[in-house]
Structures are given as structure tokens and as C-alpha cells.
Design an enzyme around this catalytic site. Structure first.
Site, PDB file in Angstrom:
ATOM      1  N   LYS A  69       0.786  -1.236   0.000  1.00 52.08           N
ATOM      2  CA  LYS A  69       0.000   0.000   0.000  1.00 52.08           C
ATOM      3  C   LYS A  69       0.815   1.281   0.000  1.00 52.08           C
ATOM      4  O   LYS A  69       0.300   2.347  -0.326  1.00 52.08           O
ATOM      5  CB  LYS A  69      -0.885   0.033   1.264  1.00 52.08           C
ATOM      6  CG  LYS A  69      -1.974  -0.990   1.275  1.00 52.08           C
ATOM      7  CD  LYS A  69      -2.592  -1.132   2.656  1.00 52.08           C
ATOM      8  CE  LYS A  69      -1.880  -2.122   3.516  1.00 52.08           C
ATOM      9  NZ  LYS A  69      -2.030  -3.528   3.205  1.00 52.08           N
ATOM     10  N   GLY A  89      -1.006 -15.612   8.812  1.00 54.13           N
ATOM     11  CA  GLY A  89      -0.289 -14.942   7.714  1.00 54.13           C
ATOM     12  C   GLY A  89      -0.927 -13.630   7.301  1.00 54.13           C
ATOM     13  O   GLY A  89      -0.741 -13.168   6.180  1.00 54.13           O
ATOM     14  N   GLU A 101       0.827  -7.672   9.429  1.00 53.21           N
ATOM     15  CA  GLU A 101       1.897  -6.985   8.718  1.00 53.21           C
ATOM     16  C   GLU A 101       3.228  -7.458   9.282  1.00 53.21           C
ATOM     17  O   GLU A 101       3.306  -7.903  10.435  1.00 53.21           O
ATOM     18  CB  GLU A 101       1.771  -5.468   8.897  1.00 53.21           C
ATOM     19  CG  GLU A 101       0.664  -4.831   8.064  1.00 53.21           C
ATOM     20  CD  GLU A 101       0.894  -4.965   6.563  1.00 53.21           C
ATOM     21  OE1 GLU A 101       2.024  -4.733   6.105  1.00 53.21           O
ATOM     22  OE2 GLU A 101      -0.055  -5.322   5.860  1.00 53.21           O
ATOM     23  N   ASP A 154      -2.637   0.532   8.998  1.00 54.10           N
ATOM     24  CA  ASP A 154      -3.083  -0.240   7.845  1.00 54.10           C
ATOM     25  C   ASP A 154      -4.539   0.102   7.509  1.00 54.10           C
ATOM     26  O   ASP A 154      -4.878   0.317   6.336  1.00 54.10           O
ATOM     27  CB  ASP A 154      -2.935  -1.745   8.152  1.00 54.10           C
ATOM     28  CG  ASP A 154      -3.400  -2.621   7.012  1.00 54.10           C
ATOM     29  OD1 ASP A 154      -2.657  -2.741   6.023  1.00 54.10           O
ATOM     30  OD2 ASP A 154      -4.514  -3.163   7.102  1.00 54.10           O
ATOM     31  N   LYS A 206      -6.046   1.949   4.102  1.00 59.96           N
ATOM     32  CA  LYS A 206      -7.151   1.404   3.308  1.00 59.96           C
ATOM     33  C   LYS A 206      -8.285   2.425   3.192  1.00 59.96           C
ATOM     34  O   LYS A 206      -8.912   2.550   2.134  1.00 59.96           O
ATOM     35  CB  LYS A 206      -7.637   0.097   3.922  1.00 59.96           C
ATOM     36  CG  LYS A 206      -6.630  -1.031   3.682  1.00 59.96           C
ATOM     37  CD  LYS A 206      -6.885  -2.238   4.544  1.00 59.96           C
ATOM     38  CE  LYS A 206      -5.919  -3.366   4.194  1.00 59.96           C
ATOM     39  NZ  LYS A 206      -5.848  -4.402   5.203  1.00 59.96           N
ATOM     40  N   GLY A 245      -5.615 -14.425   4.275  1.00 58.11           N
ATOM     41  CA  GLY A 245      -4.244 -13.924   4.272  1.00 58.11           C
ATOM     42  C   GLY A 245      -3.571 -14.005   2.933  1.00 58.11           C
ATOM     43  O   GLY A 245      -4.114 -13.605   1.911  1.00 58.11           O
TER      44      GLY A 245
HETATM   45  N1  LIG Z   1      -0.607 -11.045   4.005  1.00 57.61           N
HETATM   46  C1  LIG Z   1      -1.736 -10.422   3.691  1.00 57.61           C
HETATM   47  O1  LIG Z   1      -2.811 -10.871   4.049  1.00 57.61           O
HETATM   48  C2  LIG Z   1      -1.703  -9.159   2.864  1.00 57.61           C
HETATM   49  C3  LIG Z   1      -2.923  -8.672   2.363  1.00 57.61           C
HETATM   50  C4  LIG Z   1      -2.920  -7.538   1.552  1.00 57.61           C
HETATM   51  C5  LIG Z   1      -1.745  -6.876   1.299  1.00 57.61           C
HETATM   52  N2  LIG Z   1      -0.566  -7.350   1.820  1.00 57.61           N
HETATM   53  C6  LIG Z   1       0.661  -6.619   1.507  1.00 57.61           C
HETATM   54  O2  LIG Z   1       1.460  -7.416   0.646  1.00 57.61           O
HETATM   55  C7  LIG Z   1       2.830  -7.211   0.946  1.00 57.61           C
HETATM   56  C8  LIG Z   1       3.459  -8.563   1.292  1.00 57.61           C
HETATM   57  O3  LIG Z   1       2.795  -9.097   2.408  1.00 57.61           O
HETATM   58  P1  LIG Z   1       3.252 -10.492   3.040  1.00 57.61           P
HETATM   59  O4  LIG Z   1       2.222 -10.910   3.987  1.00 57.61           O
HETATM   60  O5  LIG Z   1       3.638 -11.406   1.934  1.00 57.61           O
HETATM   61  O6  LIG Z   1       4.554 -10.033   3.838  1.00 57.61           O
HETATM   62  P2  LIG Z   1       5.795 -10.935   4.314  1.00 57.61           P
HETATM   63  O7  LIG Z   1       5.360 -12.367   4.449  1.00 57.61           O
HETATM   64  O8  LIG Z   1       6.403 -10.246   5.474  1.00 57.61           O
HETATM   65  O9  LIG Z   1       6.784 -10.875   3.062  1.00 57.61           O
HETATM   66  C9  LIG Z   1       7.386  -9.684   2.653  1.00 57.61           C
HETATM   67  C10 LIG Z   1       8.340 -10.012   1.523  1.00 57.61           C
HETATM   68  O10 LIG Z   1       8.939  -8.793   1.063  1.00 57.61           O
HETATM   69  C11 LIG Z   1      10.319  -9.064   0.865  1.00 57.61           C
HETATM   70  N3  LIG Z   1      11.094  -7.826   0.893  1.00 57.61           N
HETATM   71  C12 LIG Z   1      11.224  -6.932   1.903  1.00 57.61           C
HETATM   72  N4  LIG Z   1      12.069  -5.950   1.546  1.00 57.61           N
HETATM   73  C13 LIG Z   1      12.472  -6.228   0.272  1.00 57.61           C
HETATM   74  C14 LIG Z   1      13.357  -5.609  -0.643  1.00 57.61           C
HETATM   75  N5  LIG Z   1      13.994  -4.477  -0.324  1.00 57.61           N
HETATM   76  N6  LIG Z   1      13.524  -6.175  -1.857  1.00 57.61           N
HETATM   77  C15 LIG Z   1      12.906  -7.327  -2.191  1.00 57.61           C
HETATM   78  N7  LIG Z   1      12.053  -7.968  -1.370  1.00 57.61           N
HETATM   79  C16 LIG Z   1      11.841  -7.418  -0.144  1.00 57.61           C
HETATM   80  C17 LIG Z   1      10.694 -10.015   1.987  1.00 57.61           C
HETATM   81  O11 LIG Z   1      11.920 -10.655   1.708  1.00 57.61           O
HETATM   82  P3  LIG Z   1      12.474 -11.849   2.656  1.00 57.61           P
HETATM   83  O12 LIG Z   1      11.580 -13.039   2.353  1.00 57.61           O
HETATM   84  O13 LIG Z   1      13.866 -12.078   2.154  1.00 57.61           O
HETATM   85  O14 LIG Z   1      12.361 -11.376   4.057  1.00 57.61           O
HETATM   86  C18 LIG Z   1       9.489 -10.955   1.942  1.00 57.61           C
HETATM   87  O15 LIG Z   1       9.671 -11.943   0.939  1.00 57.61           O
HETATM   88  C19 LIG Z   1       2.902  -6.208   2.097  1.00 57.61           C
HETATM   89  O16 LIG Z   1       3.158  -4.930   1.574  1.00 57.61           O
HETATM   90  C20 LIG Z   1       1.503  -6.300   2.706  1.00 57.61           C
HETATM   91  O17 LIG Z   1       1.106  -5.078   3.281  1.00 57.61           O
HETATM   92  C21 LIG Z   1      -0.531  -8.478   2.584  1.00 57.61           C
END
Ligand SMILES: NC(=O)c1ccc[n+]([C@@H]2O[C@H](COP(=O)([O-])OP(=O)(O)OC[C@H]3O[C@@H](n4cnc5c(N)ncnc54)[C@H](OP(=O)(O)O)[C@@H]3O)[C@@H](O)[C@H]2O)c1
Length: 353
Positions: free
Chosen positions: A126, A207, A210, A221, A225, A326
């Protein structure tokens, strides 16, 4: 036709996207006429790139066993910058890395690079939407590119489908939504007599928390939104700082019990309305009754009610989703944006992407 995807972030969401691509590629091809290829994947450990398409199962194994997609043994580069995007030869850049509300990096720089390379954008993060909304949309417009972001606002809720399609021609007066699953899970845990920390752990296990859960519990968050939905509903350009914000950190067991005594539950509600031509957006903890469309949501369930003149109230909720919450639910939403983008641009067998 092949549609090439480059993606940053290989956490809950990124791994979900990889899993869905591996499982559904042939089905999507048969149903929508596009073959989705993941040609670049990156995490903090580096990147894997192959313009002919990476093998997602190999990426998932490398991530699980060795901590990074860059250890997959597939054609790779250690650079996660413009070079990553260029080498991926992607049509669409998927931004699914963790973000922040200070500088929106790493997403914002990569999104600008991707637009300059004529890629369309699908966002799960976001940050750039609430810090640089006008700049982002203007840049995309000037390049003739699309920015899709359904996954950023309570995925898999069809909120943009309401604002951008179903309610076209009406006047949206306002909306209210339970859009932060983590806060809901924590409040639910407290209602059931568990501690606040138990709730945080439950959200992390699902999962949906944040990477930094303070963004959830302090209302950041939900505020992001509120701004993103308000901008889609009202054509405004609110940033996160424009949203009046309350979180759930100060909620006590006594507050919960007081609500329970009157048959209500506490919900963190993101809301906005237009008052005298000014868009006012807010996040606040509210009591909601058991028959209220937002009050009946449980655990990670999310929902939104849009008030449209003259048609009335439109409600969208996601309930009974089983274990599909998630990261996987968000990954479905990312691919929904990709497939709709492909269809709207006529990327079928008659025209190359
Ligand atoms: N989970 C949900 O339900 C959900 C829903 C809607 C939106 N989102 C959004 O989607 C995004 C990902 O969420 P998530 O749940 O997947 O988070 P997560 O499990 O914490 O994963 C974040 C990922 O981003 C990578 N990352 C961080 N800094 C980076 C960089 N500089 N270059 C390349 N990769 C980088 C991390 O690398 P490493 O693996 O090496 O640590 C990890 O793979 C977030 O912005 C979140 O707000 C999530």
C-alpha cells in the site's frame, strides 16, 4: 499469448502467487487465453530471473530450504533494482514486498522503473498508494499504463469492482469497512477471553499480520485502506496522514466486556464520507450489533458497506472462507487483477502482450 510477470516480495503473498501459478497456469490459459509466466522473483536475498519463465515449485523449495529465491539455481541476478525488471522482460510488475508509510520503499522506486519500462502494475503493497497517489496515477496515465490494486484493500473483497463498475452513475455518499483482519482477530481473541498477545500470535499464524504488526494495531493499515478506498470512491487524493486514526492498542478487557453486555462486538472500522464537498476519512473502534453486516464478521473476515445515492446500501463481505485467508486470498486477488488486466487489454491469442 504469454504474459510475463516480475514480482518483488516472496513472503505470504508472493509464495501464494507462485503456488497459484504452478497449480492453475493451464486452467487460466484454457479459460482466459493467457499463459502467465513468472519471469522474475525477488526477496531480500536477491532475485531469480528467466524471461522464458521460472519454475515456481523450484522457487518455493529454494525459499523454504535456503531462505531466498536467489538460491533456486535458476538463471539469476543478485540485483533487485531496475536491472531485475529489465532482465525479466515482464509485461506486468507485481509489487508484493513489505512496505512502510515513510518512504514506501522498496516498492515506489521499482514501480517508477517499471512504468518507465512500459510495464503495467499490480500492487499488493500500500505504501506508494498512500504517500504518492497523485504522482503514481499521473505517471501511469502519462505512460498509458494501468495500476491495479485490489489486493491492497481487504483482499479478496471486490471493493474496486463496486466503486469502478457497479456503482458507476450513482453518487457514493460514504462507506464503512472492516478492512484490517489482524485487528479483528485480536479483538475476537479478547472477546473469547484470551490476551491481546494471543491475538497477535493468532494473526501471525494466519499470515495476515503486517511484517511490523504495529502497523495493524495502531490503525495505520486501516487508515491506509480508508484513504485508498476514499480515493477510488470520491476521486480524492487523500494520503495516510489525512485520515483521523485510532488503533486497538488501548482497548481493554473492560471495553470488550461492556460491549458484550449490550450484545455488541468491537470492530476497527475504516470509514469516509463526503461532507460539504470535502472528503473526511477516519479509522475508529466502534460497537456493532450481531445483525450488523460488519458486526457479524468473525476472526479474519472482512467487509464493506457502500452508501450510494439513490440506490441504497451495497454490502460486500467475505465469510466462511475456510482456511483461505491472508496470503493465499491476497494472491488470488493479485492474479484476479492480472487476469482482468489481460482481458481488458485484449491480451488473448489474437494480440501479443
Ligand atoms: N498477508 C496479507 O494478508 C496481505 C494482504 C494484503 C496486502 N498485503 C501486503 O502485501 C505485501 C506482502 O505481504 P506479506 O504478507 O507477503 O509479507 P511478508 O510475508 O512479510 O513478506 C514480505 C516479503 O517482502 C520481501 N522484501 C522486503 N524488503 C524487500 C526488498 N527491499 N527487496 C525485495 N524484497 C523485499 C521479503 O523478503 P524476505 O523473504 O527475504 O524477508 C518478503 O519476501 C505487504 O506490503 C503487505 O502489506 C498483505
Amino acid at each position: 499469448v504469454d504474459v510475463r510477470l516480475a514480482m518483488t516480495g516472496f513472503g505470504n503473498v508472493g509464495q501464494g502467487v507462485a503456488q497459484l501459478l504452478a497449480e492453475h497456469r493451464d486452467e487460466y490459459k484454457a479459460r482466459y487465453g493467457v499463459r502467465l509466466l513468472l519471469t522474475g522473483a525477488a526477496d531480500r536475498g536477491g532475485a531469480a530471473v528467466d524471461p522464458a519463465g521460472l519454475d515456481e515449485r523450484t522457487l518455493l523449495r529454494a525459499k523454504q530450504e535456503r531462505g531466498s529465491v536467489s538460491a533456486s539455481g535458476q538463471e539469476q541476478t543478485g540485483v533487485v533494482g531496475e536491472e531485475f525488471l529489465v532482465n525479466s522482460r515482464a509485461n506486468v510488475f507485481i509489487e508484493a514486498a513489505s512496505t512502510n508509510f515513510v518512504d514506501a520503499e522498496p516498492g515506489w522506486s521499482l514501480i517508477r522503473s517499471a512504468l518507465s519500462l512500459d510495464m503495467d502494475i499490480v500492487m499488493a503493497s500500500k505504501g506508494a498508494l498512500v504517500l504518492y497517489y497523485s504522482e503514481l496515477m499521473e505517471l501511469a496515465r502519462s505512460r498509458g499504463k494501468t495500476v491495479a490494486y485490489s489486493a491492497t484493500i481487504g483482499a479478496p473483497l471486490p471493493i474496486l469492482e463496486l466503486t469502478n463498475r457497479a456503482l458507476v452513475g450513482t453518487t457514493i455518499l460514504g462507506f464503512e469497512g472492516v478492512l484490517n483482519g489482524t485487528s479483528n482477530v485480536i479483538l475476537q481473541a479478547m472477546i473469547e477471553g484470551n490476551s491481546y498477545d494471543d491475538g497477535v500470535r493468532a494473526a501471525q499464524e494466519l499470515g495476515i499480520a503486517e511484517t511490523d504488526p504495529t502497523l495493524d494495531v495502531d490503525g495505520w493499515d486501516a487508515a491506509a485502506k480508508a484513504a485508498i478506498v476514499a480515493n477510488a470512491a470520491f476521486g480524492s487524493a487523500l494520503g495516510i496522514e489525512d485520515v483521523v486514526r485510532q488503533g486497538i492498542r488501548g482497548i481493554t478487557p473492560e471495553d470488550i466486556q461492556a460491549a458484550t453486555r449490550e450484545g455488541s462486538t468491537l470492530k476497527l472500522v475504516s470509514t469516509a464520507s463526503r461532507r460539504d464537498g470535502v472528503v473526511v476519512a477516519e479509522v475508529r473502534v466502534e460497537r456493532r450489533g450481531p445483525t450488523d453486516p460488519l458486526g457479524r464478521l468473525r476472526g479474519p473476515e472482512m467487509g464493506v458497506v457502500m452508501h450510494a445515492d439513490p440506490l441504497g446500501d451495497f454490502t460486500a463481505t467475505v465469510e466462511n472462507s475456510g482456511g483461505v485467508t491472508g496470503g493465499i486470498a491476497t494472491a488470488f486477488t493479485v492474479l484476479r487483477d492480472v487476469l482482468n488486466l489481460a482481458r481488458s487489454q485484449g491480451w488473448n491469442s489474437s494480440r501479443p502482450a
